[in-house]
Write a protein that holds these residues in place. Structure first.
Motif, short mmCIF file in Angstrom:
data_model
loop_
_atom_site.label_atom_id
_atom_site.label_comp_id
_atom_site.label_asym_id
_atom_site.label_seq_id
_atom_site.Cartn_x
_atom_site.Cartn_y
_atom_site.Cartn_z
N ALA A 28 0.83 -1.20 0.00
CA ALA A 28 0.00 0.00 0.00
C ALA A 28 0.87 1.25 0.00
O ALA A 28 0.59 2.21 -0.75
N GLU A 31 2.35 1.73 -3.45
CA GLU A 31 1.32 2.17 -4.40
C GLU A 31 0.97 3.64 -4.18
O GLU A 31 0.83 4.41 -5.14
N THR A 68 -8.19 10.15 -1.71
CA THR A 68 -8.67 9.03 -2.54
C THR A 68 -7.56 8.03 -2.80
O THR A 68 -7.76 6.81 -2.68
N ILE A 69 -6.37 8.52 -3.12
CA ILE A 69 -5.23 7.63 -3.40
C ILE A 69 -4.87 6.82 -2.15
O ILE A 69 -4.65 5.60 -2.21
N ASP A 77 -12.23 2.31 5.65
CA ASP A 77 -13.44 1.50 5.48
C ASP A 77 -13.23 0.01 5.72
O ASP A 77 -14.10 -0.66 6.29
N LYS A 78 -12.11 -0.52 5.28
CA LYS A 78 -11.90 -1.97 5.34
C LYS A 78 -11.08 -2.36 6.56
O LYS A 78 -9.94 -1.94 6.73
N ALA A 102 -6.74 6.21 0.59
CA ALA A 102 -7.83 5.30 0.99
C ALA A 102 -7.88 4.08 0.08
O ALA A 102 -8.04 2.94 0.55
N ASP A 103 -7.76 4.30 -1.22
CA ASP A 103 -7.79 3.17 -2.16
C ASP A 103 -6.63 2.21 -1.89
O ASP A 103 -6.80 0.98 -1.92
N GLY A 104 -5.44 2.76 -1.62
CA GLY A 104 -4.28 1.91 -1.37
C GLY A 104 -4.43 1.10 -0.10
O GLY A 104 -4.17 -0.11 -0.08
N LYS A 132 1.40 6.49 -6.99
CA LYS A 132 0.22 7.15 -7.57
C LYS A 132 0.11 8.62 -7.17
O LYS A 132 -0.56 9.40 -7.86
N ASN A 190 -7.30 0.46 1.72
CA ASN A 190 -8.45 -0.45 1.70
C ASN A 190 -8.21 -1.65 0.78
O ASN A 190 -8.56 -2.79 1.12
N GLY A 191 -7.58 -1.42 -0.37
CA GLY A 191 -7.29 -2.52 -1.28
C GLY A 191 -6.32 -3.51 -0.67
O GLY A 191 -6.50 -4.74 -0.79
#
Length: 339
Positions: free
Chosen positions: A55, A58, A263-264, A149-150, A266-268, A62, A270-271
């Motif tokens: 994460a 990434e 956004t970057i 979130d995750k 959180a996406d990293g 990004k 959570n993914g």
């Protein structure tokens, strides 16, 4: 152009945390716009740190190097209580406490560790990715922290014993079992008729060996790493408690990030959390095989008698009052009626 000697480079690398080593060469001269510290209590080899590094890499890529997250594993920044204090004050920006740790500040966060609430992972993720998780995250936000979130997985806890397999609630009657220093765990085992004793984890092996206690409960990887199979004969896959890690951020640090970087990040995170869940599932399968090869006998009791005993003891009614109607309704929407 700045020149690096071999000796100075080795000094630089040896002093850097996990994520920082990756960007230790020419990029070190260009400071990130947002340089963050992330602390946790697990070794580098644990899936949590492997996925956290993914994460961080990434996010750095990004964001074009604007966000750099340095990872400090294995209690490098202190114990859980220390790191929880640091992330609240802003001394570090990220931390992954278990729900039982953050419950010292946000009591409802312990609801996922309610005894025999979840039968399987399908129920866990339905709740924690749904309304129950949202309720807990909102409560965490009230203490000026931000929870992603995750939730990340720490696994179901299982019971081991030197006395015999635990097939039903009656098998726990008067059983001397070590539990963490957690009011919820103590309450559950008392409700099941056992004799729980709170001990630090460092005392578990010797206490089992000297028969101060006859049983304990932990996720399978911890049973393996601590070599508890040497002093226990039976492992009952009760799945009595599920616990996970909330990936949290200091609220002020999170709020300072521009929306595109939020956004970057959180996406990293959570993914990576979703991928870590699958890692833990596979790890549990391999650990069980290893423990069986070392002589630990496994059985898989059904949860029905345990839930019935806890209902009769008033356990669920008591904790419904503590957690509140809204959180309880969100839990029962995923697992069915408990009270």
């Amino acid at each position: 152009m700045q020149k690096y000697s071999r000796r100075s480079m080795l000094r630089t690398l040896s002093a850097m945390p996990l994520a920082g080593v990756v960007s230790a060469l020419p990029q070190v001269a260009r400071a990130a716009e947002f340089s963050y510290k992330y602390g946790n209590n697990l070794p580098l080899s644990h899936p949590l740190n492997i996925r956290a590094k993914e994460a961080a890499d990434e996010i750095r890529e990004k964001s074009g190097g604007r966000v750099d997250i340095a990872i400090f594993p294995n209690n490098q920044l202190g114990g859980d209580t220390d790191m929880l204090s640091q992330v609240r004050s802003g001394g570090i920006q990220f931390f992954t406490p278990s729900s039982l740790v953050i419950a010292t500040l946000v009591p409802v966060a312990a609801i996922n560790a309610l005894g025999f609430a979840f039968s399987d992972y399908a129920q866990v993720w339905k709740a924690m990715d749904g309304d129950l998780g949202a309720h807990v995250r909102a409560s965490i936000r009230k203490i000026r922290l931000y929870a992603f979130d995750k939730m990340w997985d720490n696994g179901f806890r299982q019971m081991t014993s030197s006395k015999g397999p635990i097939e039903q609630a009656a098998d726990l009657e008067d059983l001397k079992i070590r539990v963490p220093v957690s009011p919820l765990s103590i309450s559950m085992f008392k409700g099941l008729g056992a004799a729980p004793t709170s001990l630090q984890f460092s005392e578990v092996y010797s206490s089992l060996q000297t028969k101060i206690v006859d049983a304990q409960e932990n996720p399978l990887p911890i049973i393996q790493v601590a070599k508890l199979y040497e002093v226990q004969k039976y492992c009952s896959q009760t799945n009595h408690i599920w616990d996970g890690f909330w990936f949290i951020a200091n609220g002020a640090a999170w709020d300072r990030l521009p929306d595109d970087l939020k956004t970057i990040v959180a996406d990293g995170i959570n993914g990576a959390g979703v991928r870590q869940r699958e890692d833990i599932r596979k790890l549990n399968d391999s650990v069980q095989s290893d423990l069986q090869s070392k002589g630990l006998a496994f059985n898989a009791p059904a949860p029905d008698t345990f839930r019935a005993a806890l209902r009769n003891a008033g356990f669920y009614k008591e904790w419904k009052g503590r957690f509140g109607d809204e959180a309880w309704a969100a839990l029962e929407a995923s697992v069915g009626k408990l009270v």
